[in-house]
Design an enzyme around this catalytic site. Structure first.
Site, short mmCIF file in Angstrom:
data_model
loop_
_atom_site.label_atom_id
_atom_site.label_comp_id
_atom_site.label_asym_id
_atom_site.label_seq_id
_atom_site.Cartn_x
_atom_site.Cartn_y
_atom_site.Cartn_z
CG ASP A 3 -0.11 -0.13 2.55
OD1 ASP A 3 0.82 -0.96 2.57
OD2 ASP A 3 -0.39 0.60 3.50
CD GLU A 4 -1.30 4.57 2.84
OE1 GLU A 4 -2.26 5.32 3.03
OE2 GLU A 4 -0.62 4.10 3.79
CB ALA A 5 4.65 2.21 -2.86
#
Ligand code: TNX
Length: 514
Positions: free
Chosen positions: A324-326
């Protein structure tokens, strides 16, 4: 055919007008079929727990461990057939189990005793959780109580709607020790949830010992959000958690978040950073600003070592790699990274799970997406399901139990909105995402992120009373889980149990507490 004998919207009331949790009609999660009768059974000091095969003994020991402290009875486990002068609680694996699905059970109570039948030990265990709720709340006490230990009479046939029912716990933002995790596992088991997802790594802390990379725990584990002392699980402690979970028929799913949410690893090893410098310790709550360095060979050696060690420590079939959320990466770099990392998980004999963004990397079909979105309009996720990917459902609007109940809740966050108690129940795991069929859904999973959740008491406040609602969505038939006004009475009837257990629950004004 069995029927509930009660209309929708009516939990069975006791004489003082509040729902009585020990009635068969008031169970949480509600069973598939219930027929109550007047033929109650009362435990006495002569009651025995009867088993006929070794496989039921483990569950019998667990049951005895639940009942002995509060009743003060000996409750010996005996090899049957043997009923004892005052009847028995009999646990048996039934060979004619065609009518009981895997994880399901039948339970019968009459004046001679209680019989639980299942095709697998996991089903006996689920039946034991039901039996526990059919006894008076005082059964939950850990010291001897004087009470009449009556089990409500009747018959139950029960099995889960979804074989996967999960709960996630973030031990990275704040660390929780083994004893707290064991208590968490006990809450899962009490409501028939059978998977524990541990978020073991993030920017603020690395929480699992890895032999080949000792700085992860020597340097990356000693802090948390707000600057506390943090902590980590040694391999022995992790094994202890896994073993405790197994004894409650709960499968542990370890999550090593990558390539983002890796600040603690970047703080521990200079070579994992693109600039070759150790990152500063992170005690804040920002997300999305860290990534492993995708251009370095050592990055792939690192993740391969970590994935293989964690796989080796984990008997369950799944390994979660976050994803997630890279936000610092281009889609192309993210996808290239995942096309290296996912095969490493498969190579270790585990099924990969990732937050649903991982499905955008076009992973192999066995890769599971964990949906954490806030909208039913998620065409990329629906397309992945169409291609054969299975989904775990954790919509942040309903299943994120770190969301505040309302504007006055001190703990928790609100980025996905407030989640009052009815909202955690008023959704359908199989109906949330437009265009996704029930056959693609493994089941629901609650999430508990811990940016400002610091203690077991904080955990309980966010979990109760919302968690039992989501647990029921995972277990009970869809047609019995669509009416908050019926459920709220059954939920309220759990409170006397939580009082005895010492659970710090939120006394929502939307629940008709006794
Ligand atoms: C989003 S959900 C995150 C976490 C935060 C959480 C807080 C997800 C896959 N990522 O990093 O802790 O929101 O609710």
């Amino acid at each position: 055919a069995l029927s509930t004998g009660l209309g929708v919207g009516m939990a069975k009331q006791s004489s003082n007008g509040t729902a009585d949790s020990s009635e068969m009609e008031n169970l949480v999660p509600t069973p598939v079929d219930v027929k109550s009768s007047k033929a109650d059974y009362t435990l006495t000091e002569n009651t025995v727990i009867e088993v006929r095969d070794g496989e039921a003994t483990e569950v019998a020991e667990y049951l005895a461990g639940l009942l002995r402290p509060s009743t003060g009875y000996e409750l010996p486990i005996v090899e049957g057939p043997s009923t004892g002068p005052d009847g028995s609680i009999s646990l048996r694996l039934a060979s004619d189990s065609s009518a009981i699905q895997s994880q399901g059970y039948r339970l019968q109570v009459n004046s001679d005793g209680v019989q639980i039948r299942a095709s697998e030990p996991a089903g006996l265990f689920a039946g034991v959780q039901t039996l526990r709720q059919l006894l008076p709340p005082a059964i939950e006490a850990d010291t001897e109580q004087s009470a009449e230990w009556t089990v409500s009479g009747g018959r139950i046939r029960d099995y889960p709607r979804f074989t996967y029912r999960g709960a996630h716990l973030d031990v990275a933002r704040h660390f929780f020790g083994v004893e707290t995790v064991k208590q968490y596992i006990d809450y899962l088991a009490q409501y028939k949830v059978n998977h524990l997802h541990l978020h073991l790594t993030d920017d603020q802390g690395w929480r699992i010992e890895i032999d080949g990379w000792p700085n992860l725990t020597d340097e990356g584990a000693d802090s948390e959000v707000g600057g506390g002392s943090g902590g980590y699980y040694t391999k022995e402690e992790y094994a202890e958690i896994v073993q405790y979970a197994q004894s409650r028929f709960v499968t542990v799913i370890p999550e090593i978040d990558m390539p983002g949410h890796t600040g603690a690893a970047l703080e521990s090893y200079a070579e994992l950073n693109c600039d070759g410098e150790k990152r500063q310790e992170d005690t804040g709550t920002n997300v999305g600003d860290t990534s492993l360095c995708l251009d370095k060979e050592v990055t792939y050696e690192f993740i391969e070592d970590v994935i293989s060690e964690v796989a080796e420590m984990t008997p369950g079939p799944y390994l979660h790699i976050g994803g997630d959320e890279a936000h610092t990466l281009s889609d192309e770099d993210y996808n290239d990274f995942m096309s290296c990392a996912i095969p490493m998980v498969i190579e270790q004999g585990k099924r990969p799970i990732g937050w649903h963004q991982i499905l955008g990397a076009d992973p192999p079909e066995q890769t599971i997406g964990q949906f954490w979105g806030t909208s039913s309009d998620a065409p990329e996720v629906a397309a992945a399901a169409e291609e054969g990917h299975e989904l775990i459902m954790s919509p942040a609007t309903d299943a994120y139990l770190d969301m505040k109940y309302n504007e006055d809740t001190e703990l928790g966050l609100d980025w996905a909105g407030y989640t009052p108690v009815p909202d955690a129940y008023d959704w359908d795991p199989a109906g949330y995402i437009d265009g996704v069929d029930e056959s693609s859904i493994m089941g629901p999973e609650t999430a508990l992120w811990s940016e400002n959740i610091r203690t077991l008491s904080d955990i309980e406040f966010m979990l109760f009373p919302r968690f039992p609602g989501v647990a029921e969505l995972g277990w009970s038939p869809e047609a019995k889980t669509d009416d908050w006004d019926e459920f709220k009475h059954r939920l309220a009837a759990q409170a006397p149990r939580w009082n005895v257990q010492g659970v710090n629950y939120y006394q929502s004004p939307q629940v008709p507490w006794p």
